[in-house]
Design an enzyme around this catalytic site. Structure first.
Site, PDB file in Angstrom:
ATOM      1  CD  GLU A  88      -1.058  -0.466   3.685  1.00  0.00           C
ATOM      2  OE1 GLU A  88      -1.852  -1.410   3.561  1.00  0.00           O
ATOM      3  OE2 GLU A  88      -0.953   0.191   4.710  1.00  0.00           O
ATOM      4  CB  CYS A 101       3.643   7.065   2.974  1.00  0.00           C
ATOM      5  SG  CYS A 101       4.221   5.835   4.121  1.00  0.00           S
ATOM      6  CB  CYS A 108       8.291  -5.715   7.684  1.00  0.00           C
ATOM      7  SG  CYS A 108       9.827  -5.122   8.429  1.00  0.00           S
ATOM      8  CB  CYS A 112       8.232  -3.374  15.200  1.00  0.00           C
ATOM      9  SG  CYS A 112       9.859  -3.015  14.534  1.00  0.00           S
ATOM     10  CB  CYS A 115       4.730  -2.381  13.233  1.00  0.00           C
ATOM     11  SG  CYS A 115       4.695  -2.243  11.428  1.00  0.00           S
ATOM     12  CB  CYS A 331       3.274   2.133   9.500  1.00  0.00           C
ATOM     13  SG  CYS A 331       4.433   0.808   9.276  1.00  0.00           S
TER      14      CYS A 331
HETATM   15  N1  SAH Z   1      10.569  -0.216   8.527  1.00  0.00           N
HETATM   16  C1  SAH Z   1      10.839   1.174   8.578  1.00  0.00           C
HETATM   17  C2  SAH Z   1       9.890   2.016   7.765  1.00  0.00           C
HETATM   18  C3  SAH Z   1       8.432   1.659   7.777  1.00  0.00           C
HETATM   19  S1  SAH Z   1       7.596   1.890   9.299  1.00  0.00           S
HETATM   20  C4  SAH Z   1      10.886   1.654  10.012  1.00  0.00           C
HETATM   21  O1  SAH Z   1      10.487   0.914  10.901  1.00  0.00           O
HETATM   22  O2  SAH Z   1      11.362   2.762  10.220  1.00  0.00           O
HETATM   23  C5  SAH Z   1       7.347   3.653   9.360  1.00  0.00           C
HETATM   24  C6  SAH Z   1       7.191   4.204  10.767  1.00  0.00           C
HETATM   25  O3  SAH Z   1       5.905   3.863  11.343  1.00  0.00           O
HETATM   26  C7  SAH Z   1       8.220   3.684  11.741  1.00  0.00           C
HETATM   27  O4  SAH Z   1       8.726   4.734  12.511  1.00  0.00           O
HETATM   28  C8  SAH Z   1       7.418   2.721  12.564  1.00  0.00           C
HETATM   29  O5  SAH Z   1       8.019   2.448  13.784  1.00  0.00           O
HETATM   30  C9  SAH Z   1       6.114   3.443  12.673  1.00  0.00           C
HETATM   31  N2  SAH Z   1       5.000   2.608  13.140  1.00  0.00           N
HETATM   32  C10 SAH Z   1       4.838   1.286  13.001  1.00  0.00           C
HETATM   33  N3  SAH Z   1       3.682   0.876  13.586  1.00  0.00           N
HETATM   34  C11 SAH Z   1       3.111   1.971  14.103  1.00  0.00           C
HETATM   35  C12 SAH Z   1       1.914   2.211  14.837  1.00  0.00           C
HETATM   36  N4  SAH Z   1       1.081   1.217  15.143  1.00  0.00           N
HETATM   37  N5  SAH Z   1       1.640   3.468  15.222  1.00  0.00           N
HETATM   38  C13 SAH Z   1       2.475   4.478  14.911  1.00  0.00           C
HETATM   39  N6  SAH Z   1       3.613   4.327  14.229  1.00  0.00           N
HETATM   40  C14 SAH Z   1       3.945   3.084  13.822  1.00  0.00           C
HETATM   41 FE1  SF4 Z   2       9.088  -3.467   9.847  1.00  0.00          FE
HETATM   42 FE2  SF4 Z   2       7.017  -2.269  10.973  1.00  0.00          FE
HETATM   43 FE3  SF4 Z   2       9.266  -2.581  12.362  1.00  0.00          FE
HETATM   44 FE4  SF4 Z   2       9.205  -0.837  10.308  1.00  0.00          FE
HETATM   45  S1  SF4 Z   2       8.038  -0.726  12.224  1.00  0.00           S
HETATM   46  S2  SF4 Z   2      10.787  -2.371  10.775  1.00  0.00           S
HETATM   47  S3  SF4 Z   2       7.789  -1.926   8.923  1.00  0.00           S
HETATM   48  S4  SF4 Z   2       7.956  -4.224  11.619  1.00  0.00           S
END
Ligand code: SAH
Ligand code: SF4
Length: 351
Positions: A88, A101, A108, A112, A115, A331
């Site tokens: 997306e 974005c 991924c 995390c 996420c 995200c």
């Molecule tokens: N993988 C990369 C880029 C994609 S995620 C990274 O982790 O930086 C983009 C951003 O969204 C990251 O800062 C991530 O930590 C944040 N993110 C992920 N899940 C989220 C959530 N549930 N609420 C707010 N931000 C979130």
């Molecule tokens: Fe991957 Fe989501 Fe962690 Fe970014 S925040 S590294 S997209 S798992």
């Protein structure tokens, strides 16, 4: 092979019976006028038709769903790839810019816990063409819906760009040199893959770097961001010092605000110390709800307090306005598969 896999030489091979100027015409039609070969009415009809029928010149992404939010200033698009995987993008229009974005992977592998993409797991890397095509569609939508030129790009969609480094850099090069988006308006966001940060430091492209920190000590960060075991905070800081020395580009820290988990005064002090070391700007992100993460985000008051705390400690900190919350456009908030490993980590936060 798809349209955006072709470089100029490969494209020229498809125009071998045409006058020389056709290549330039076709190429600038795609990259500057954002028109597909079949839409370029300045080309002869027969050529348009043969290009349109050519299997190697098809698109790699099929648009599946388009959702609007924020008084139609935010557009989320869900695409299907040729192999059925989904990715997306989110396009956001502001008074002074339009930001897209983009995704760098389907899924991924970093896991995390808060996420949605991490909860779903990893499917595969995107090719440079698949990244480039997201920008093509985003730029068209921006022009057609907002009458705005796509000016900014953030790699904050699905996936970890530093885990797909070569394709991401190849795509950025074309985005800068063909689509004409300034490298300074492109932000690569990473969970902290230190070899990637070091490589990016040596790259001539002056893109900005965002590091998703979320916790400023290893014990807490490893629980939120499991890859921290492999690249702990000390190593990230070393790589950022290297980055700061080798480029004068901006570093920012991303911090998703989780109530009582990372929004205490102690968290602010620890974060301020790290931010100071590399002159990082801190971006506070209101937490978006995701399928498997049951804990609430920090309240608005807590977010503001945290920001004020950081500012009082001499840190440049801002709160990111949440766009597209209603349409789960943050995200990679796609449908999530249940994964036992993620669930166990989340249960460790039980209170
Ligand atoms: N993988 C990369 C880029 C994609 S995620 C990274 O982790 O930086 C983009 C951003 O969204 C990251 O800062 C991530 O930590 C944040 N993110 C992920 N899940 C989220 C959530 N549930 N609420 C707010 N931000 C979130
Ligand atoms: Fe991957 Fe989501 Fe962690 Fe970014 S925040 S590294 S997209 S798992």
């Amino acid at each position: 092979m798809s349209l955006f896999d072709l470089d100029r030489t490969q494209m020229a091979a498809h125009l071998s019976n045409e006058p020389k100027f056709r290549l330039k015409q076709l190429w600038s039609g795609i990259y500057q006028n954002l028109a597909l070969p079949t839409e370029q009415t300045n080309l002869p009809k027969a050529l348009r038709e043969s290009l349109g029928a050519n299997q190697e010149l098809q698109l790699a992404l099929t648009q599946r769903e388009v959702l609007f939010a924020d008084e139609r200033k935010t557009i989320k698009t869900l695409y299907e790839l040729k192999d059925g995987k989904e990715i997306e993008t989110v396009l956001m229009s502001y008074s002074d810019r339009a930001t897209l974005c983009v995704s760098s992977q389907a899924g991924c592998a970093m896991g995390c816990v808060f996420c949605a993409t991490g909860q779903a797991g990893f499917f595969r890397h995107l090719s440079a063409a698949e990244i480039l095509e997201q920008v093509f569609h985003g730029a068209r939508t921006s022009r057609d819906v907002f009458s705005q030129r796509l000016s900014n790009l953030v790699f904050m969609g699905m996936g970890e760009p530093m885990a797909n480094y070569e394709n991401v850099i190849a795509a950025i090069q074309l985005i800068v040199f063909e689509f004409g988006i300034s490298a300074r308006h492109i932000t690569v966001s990473t969970v902290g893959i230190t070899p990637g940060i070091r490589k990016l430091a040596s790259q001539a492209l002056p893109v900005s770097l965002a590091v998703s920190l979320h916790a400023a000590n290893d014990e807490k960060r490893s629980r939120l961001v499991p890859i921290n075991d492999r690249y702990p905070i000390d190593e990230i800081m070393d790589s950022l010092e290297f980055f700061a020395e080798h480029s004068n580009r901006r570093i920012s820290f991303e911090w998703a605000m989780m109530a009582d988990i990372n929004d205490t005064d102690q968290d602010a002090r620890e974060l301020a110390e790290l931010a100071k070391r590399v002159g990082a700007h801190v971006n506070l992100i209101p937490l978006n709800p995701t399928p498997l993460w049951p804990y609430p985000g920090s309240s608005e008051t807590a977010v503001r307090n945290f920001r004020d705390n950081l500012v009082a400690l001499g840190i440049n900190a801002t709160i990111r306005r949440n766009r597209g919350n209603q349409i789960a456009a943050a995200c990679g908030q796609l449908i999530t598969q249940r994964r036992d490993k993620v669930r166990r980590r989340i249960e460790s936060f039980g209170r």
